[in-house]
Scaffold this motif. Structure first.
Motif, PDB file in Angstrom:
ATOM      1  N   TRP A  90       0.984  -1.120   0.028  1.00 36.99           N
ATOM      2  CA  TRP A  90      -0.062   0.042  -0.017  1.00 36.99           C
ATOM      3  C   TRP A  90       0.760   1.150  -0.032  1.00 36.99           C
ATOM      4  O   TRP A  90       0.653   2.335  -0.677  1.00 36.99           O
ATOM      5  N   GLN A  91       2.016   1.174   0.783  1.00 38.77           N
ATOM      6  CA  GLN A  91       2.944   2.638   0.939  1.00 38.77           C
ATOM      7  C   GLN A  91       3.381   2.740  -0.284  1.00 38.77           C
ATOM      8  O   GLN A  91       3.822   3.851  -0.869  1.00 38.77           O
ATOM      9  N   ILE A  92       3.918   1.484  -1.003  1.00 40.21           N
ATOM     10  CA  ILE A  92       4.952   1.785  -2.339  1.00 40.21           C
ATOM     11  C   ILE A  92       4.053   2.429  -3.298  1.00 40.21           C
ATOM     12  O   ILE A  92       4.363   3.075  -3.975  1.00 40.21           O
ATOM     13  N   LEU A  93       2.822   1.577  -3.393  1.00 47.50           N
ATOM     14  CA  LEU A  93       1.829   2.062  -4.773  1.00 47.50           C
ATOM     15  C   LEU A  93       1.321   3.538  -4.520  1.00 47.50           C
ATOM     16  O   LEU A  93       1.169   4.214  -5.207  1.00 47.50           O
ATOM     17  N   ASP A  94       1.073   3.805  -3.199  1.00 46.81           N
ATOM     18  CA  ASP A  94       0.658   4.944  -2.783  1.00 46.81           C
ATOM     19  C   ASP A  94       1.823   6.136  -3.369  1.00 46.81           C
ATOM     20  O   ASP A  94       1.501   7.318  -3.781  1.00 46.81           O
ATOM     21  N   SER A  95       3.103   5.854  -2.958  1.00 41.17           N
ATOM     22  CA  SER A  95       4.190   6.693  -3.318  1.00 41.17           C
ATOM     23  C   SER A  95       4.289   6.948  -4.851  1.00 41.17           C
ATOM     24  O   SER A  95       4.978   7.836  -5.210  1.00 41.17           O
ATOM     25  N   LEU A  96       3.812   5.863  -5.447  1.00 34.73           N
ATOM     26  CA  LEU A  96       3.853   6.019  -6.920  1.00 34.73           C
ATOM     27  C   LEU A  96       2.736   6.689  -7.806  1.00 34.73           C
ATOM     28  O   LEU A  96       2.570   6.731  -8.879  1.00 34.73           O
ATOM     29  N   GLY A  97       1.823   6.979  -7.014  1.00 34.69           N
ATOM     30  CA  GLY A  97       0.594   7.719  -7.085  1.00 34.69           C
ATOM     31  C   GLY A  97      -0.509   6.896  -7.648  1.00 34.69           C
ATOM     32  O   GLY A  97      -1.485   7.230  -8.525  1.00 34.69           O
ATOM     33  N   TRP A  98      -0.675   5.650  -7.351  1.00 32.41           N
ATOM     34  CA  TRP A  98      -1.671   4.772  -7.678  1.00 32.41           C
ATOM     35  C   TRP A  98      -2.956   5.304  -7.094  1.00 32.41           C
ATOM     36  O   TRP A  98      -3.097   5.962  -6.110  1.00 32.41           O
ATOM     37  N   HIS A  99      -4.152   5.091  -7.902  1.00 35.48           N
ATOM     38  CA  HIS A  99      -5.476   5.583  -7.108  1.00 35.48           C
ATOM     39  C   HIS A  99      -5.723   4.640  -6.018  1.00 35.48           C
ATOM     40  O   HIS A  99      -5.389   3.461  -5.802  1.00 35.48           O
ATOM     41  N   ARG A 100      -6.470   5.025  -4.887  1.00 35.54           N
ATOM     42  CA  ARG A 100      -6.770   4.255  -3.632  1.00 35.54           C
ATOM     43  C   ARG A 100      -7.400   3.074  -4.054  1.00 35.54           C
ATOM     44  O   ARG A 100      -7.247   2.038  -3.353  1.00 35.54           O
ATOM     45  N   ALA A 101      -8.426   2.890  -5.181  1.00 37.45           N
ATOM     46  CA  ALA A 101      -9.475   1.823  -5.191  1.00 37.45           C
ATOM     47  C   ALA A 101      -8.228   0.703  -5.863  1.00 37.45           C
ATOM     48  O   ALA A 101      -8.758  -0.344  -5.402  1.00 37.45           O
ATOM     49  N   GLU A 102      -7.473   0.994  -6.641  1.00 38.86           N
ATOM     50  CA  GLU A 102      -6.414   0.335  -7.097  1.00 38.86           C
ATOM     51  C   GLU A 102      -5.756  -0.263  -6.282  1.00 38.86           C
ATOM     52  O   GLU A 102      -5.313  -1.498  -6.078  1.00 38.86           O
ATOM     53  N   ILE A 103      -5.031   0.435  -5.229  1.00 37.60           N
ATOM     54  CA  ILE A 103      -4.179   0.031  -4.222  1.00 37.60           C
ATOM     55  C   ILE A 103      -4.777  -0.902  -3.094  1.00 37.60           C
ATOM     56  O   ILE A 103      -4.305  -1.883  -2.984  1.00 37.60           O
TER      57      ILE A 103
END
Length: 218
Positions: A90-103
């Protein structure tokens, strides 16, 4: 050591995503949960998805990060490994700008992939990841991984006096082939997708053949 950029090509058409995620994919030195394992799980997942559908990008991310936190098989925290990996993903994908639903979808797939966690997968991507990962635990590769892990844990191959545990309790911490009965043969009954179940039956027979050959030779 092979560079992540070289390994990334194995995750085509998501090689750019793999470039971003492979540096975060490992946190230990376990050869049963290494780059080769990730590539095999990705191939399994792609094969299942070709029949079942699902979001390929989310599935690729889940495969790449499903073992991003390493917890040894004999650790009392083993059941927490997938939760820890999901939190890190979750932290990694959030830092890469992924949308919350995708994460959230990727994290759920990672959380539920583990046999030890015993949490049912609710999305198609989660079901595919669980099946793809479990396919790597059975068959010839599954047998090889079982013996490899037994060696890392300091276990014996089998009880020389009672290899099939006919007059003793099964103990897969002490003997590698006990793990076939305590876990590996049980995996084929829990597959989530039709494609995964079909592949699992093929690989389970190979696993039974391995045990038969071992018993013949001893």
């Amino acid at each position: 050591m092979t560079r992540p950029a070289t390994l990334a090509a194995a995750f085509a058409p998501f090689h750019e995503l793999a470039d971003e995620l492979l540096p975060h994919a490992f946190s230990g030195e376990d050869g049963s949960h290494d780059a080769a394992h990730l590539i095999r799980v990705w191939k399994n997942a792609a094969r299942i998805r070709a029949e079942e559908g699902g979001d390929a990008r989310q599935l690729a991310a889940a495969v790449l990060l499903h073992d991003c936190v390493a917890v040894e098989k004999n650790s009392p925290q083993r059941a927490e490994a997938s939760r820890l990996a999901a939190d890190k993903a979750w932290q990694i994908l959030d830092s890469l700008g992924w949308h919350r639903a995708e994460i959230s979808s990727v994290a759920h797939a990672i959380l539920t992939h583990s046999f030890s966690a015993n949490i049912p997968p609710e999305t198609l991507e989660a079901k595919i990841l669980q099946d793809a990962d479990r396919l790597d635990a059975i068959g010839m590769v599954g047998a090889a991984r079982c013996f490899y892990i037994a060696g890392r844990m300091g276990s014996g191959l089998y009880d020389p006096l009672d290899p099939l545990a006919e007059d003793r309790p099964l103990d897969d911490k002490a003997f590698a082939i006990d793990h076939f009965e305590t876990k590996l043969f049980r995996l084929a009954d829990g597959f989530q997708t039709a494609a995964g179940r079909r592949l699992a039956l093929e690989r389970q027979q190979r696993l039974r053949d391995v045990l038969t050959m071992v018993l013949d030779e001893i």
